[in-house]
Design a protein around this motif. Structure first.
Motif, mmCIF file in Angstrom:
data_model
loop_
_atom_site.group_PDB
_atom_site.id
_atom_site.type_symbol
_atom_site.label_atom_id
_atom_site.label_comp_id
_atom_site.label_asym_id
_atom_site.label_seq_id
_atom_site.Cartn_x
_atom_site.Cartn_y
_atom_site.Cartn_z
ATOM 1 N N GLN A 1 28.668 37.353 -0.692
ATOM 2 C CA GLN A 1 27.475 38.042 -1.254
ATOM 3 C C GLN A 1 27.582 39.358 -1.221
ATOM 4 O O GLN A 1 27.335 40.249 -2.051
ATOM 5 C CB GLN A 1 26.347 37.167 -0.988
ATOM 6 N N SER B 1 20.593 44.789 2.612
ATOM 7 C CA SER B 1 19.952 43.696 3.107
ATOM 8 C C SER B 1 19.008 43.190 2.078
ATOM 9 O O SER B 1 18.657 42.062 2.027
ATOM 10 C CB SER B 1 19.306 44.080 4.599
ATOM 11 N N GLU B 2 18.312 44.123 1.557
ATOM 12 C CA GLU B 2 17.112 43.916 0.612
ATOM 13 C C GLU B 2 17.748 43.103 -0.711
ATOM 14 O O GLU B 2 17.105 42.110 -1.160
ATOM 15 C CB GLU B 2 16.513 45.084 0.119
ATOM 16 N N GLU B 3 19.090 43.701 -1.068
ATOM 17 C CA GLU B 3 19.692 43.187 -2.318
ATOM 18 C C GLU B 3 20.060 41.564 -1.988
ATOM 19 O O GLU B 3 19.786 40.832 -2.936
ATOM 20 C CB GLU B 3 20.886 44.075 -2.678
ATOM 21 N N GLY C 1 18.666 39.907 0.251
ATOM 22 C CA GLY C 1 17.389 39.003 0.742
ATOM 23 C C GLY C 1 17.566 38.274 2.117
ATOM 24 O O GLY C 1 17.020 37.441 2.397
ATOM 25 N N ASN C 2 18.345 39.064 2.965
ATOM 26 C CA ASN C 2 18.389 38.576 4.403
ATOM 27 C C ASN C 2 17.378 39.362 5.114
ATOM 28 O O ASN C 2 17.236 40.667 4.881
ATOM 29 C CB ASN C 2 19.765 38.584 4.798
ATOM 30 N N ASP C 3 17.275 38.980 6.589
ATOM 31 C CA ASP C 3 16.611 39.995 7.451
ATOM 32 C C ASP C 3 17.492 40.842 7.870
ATOM 33 O O ASP C 3 18.799 40.656 7.719
ATOM 34 C CB ASP C 3 15.926 39.077 8.541
ATOM 35 N N SER D 1 21.776 40.379 8.289
ATOM 36 C CA SER D 1 22.459 41.355 7.448
ATOM 37 C C SER D 1 23.635 42.209 8.329
ATOM 38 O O SER D 1 24.638 42.352 8.257
ATOM 39 C CB SER D 1 21.705 42.289 6.700
#
Length: 205
Positions: A130, A147-149, A151-153, A157
């Motif tokens: 991903q 990391s924001e894209e 959706g992980n902490d 990430s």
């Protein structure tokens, strides 16, 4: 006229042996014509047989009691042995079941740990793919933005990015305006496998 007692008295004075023989014969004759039960009673009293008989009967009764006690004891022992045998079988069955449960629990725990490891590996692989797909259209993006894209902490990430760098799929360059930040780029190796990743993703969807 002389009576039989007078004659016996005379004989006893003159011939004691003959007197004793006559007296004894009379006693024997009297004893012989006596009722058998009465004869046995007198004979028993004379020789203490009645007491011996009594003692013998008591002994036989006690012997019967002892034999009965022994039979009861034998039955109790047999019952106890049977119970012990059943208890031993039950204990062996319990131990076997316990061992199987313990072994099954260990196998189950081991399988869960393996599944957890495989799940984490697969999760990391999916996250890595991903990340590569997002980087394909957003090269130079920061680690926090990536990391924001995804959706992980940040911790997850960071581990994924570290793994991708170790595998040679991405590399980092220091941000021009922020010395503490980095931009992330795809390597040629990553770009070579992206078509395959897209193909597998499309097949799944």
């Amino acid at each position: 006229m002389q009576t039989s007692d007078d004659i016996l008295s005379f004989i006893s004075r003159n011939d004691p042996d003959l007197f004793y023989l006559i007296w004894y014969q009379q006693e024997v004759n009297q004893f012989a014509v006596m009722d058998p039960q009465e004869r046995f009673r007198i004979f028993a009293e004379m020789h203490g047989i009645d007491q011996v008989q009594h003692n013998w009967e008591e002994s036989m009764e006690k012997l019967k009691e002892v034999q009965e006690s022994l039979r009861t004891a034998d039955i109790n022992v047999a019952n106890k042995q049977q119970w012990l045998g059943m208890a031993k079988v039950a204990l062996e069955r319990y131990e076997n079941n316990r061992k199987r449960l313990v072994e099954g629990g260990r196998m189950y725990a081991g399988a869960l740990l393996k599944l957890e490891t495989l799940y984490k590996q697969e999760q990391q692989h999916l996250l890595a793919k991903q990340d590569l797909i997002i980087l394909e259209s957003n090269e130079g993006i920061s680690q926090n933005k990536l990391s924001e894209e995804v959706g992980n902490d940040k911790a997850m990430s960071a581990r994924t990015i570290k793994k991708l760098i170790e595998l040679g799929y991405i590399y980092k360059k220091q941000h021009e305006s922020n010395s503490k930040a980095y931009r992330i780029y795809l390597t040629a190796k990553a770009k070579d496998i992206l078509p395959e990743i897209h193909e597998k993703k499309a097949a799944v969807e």
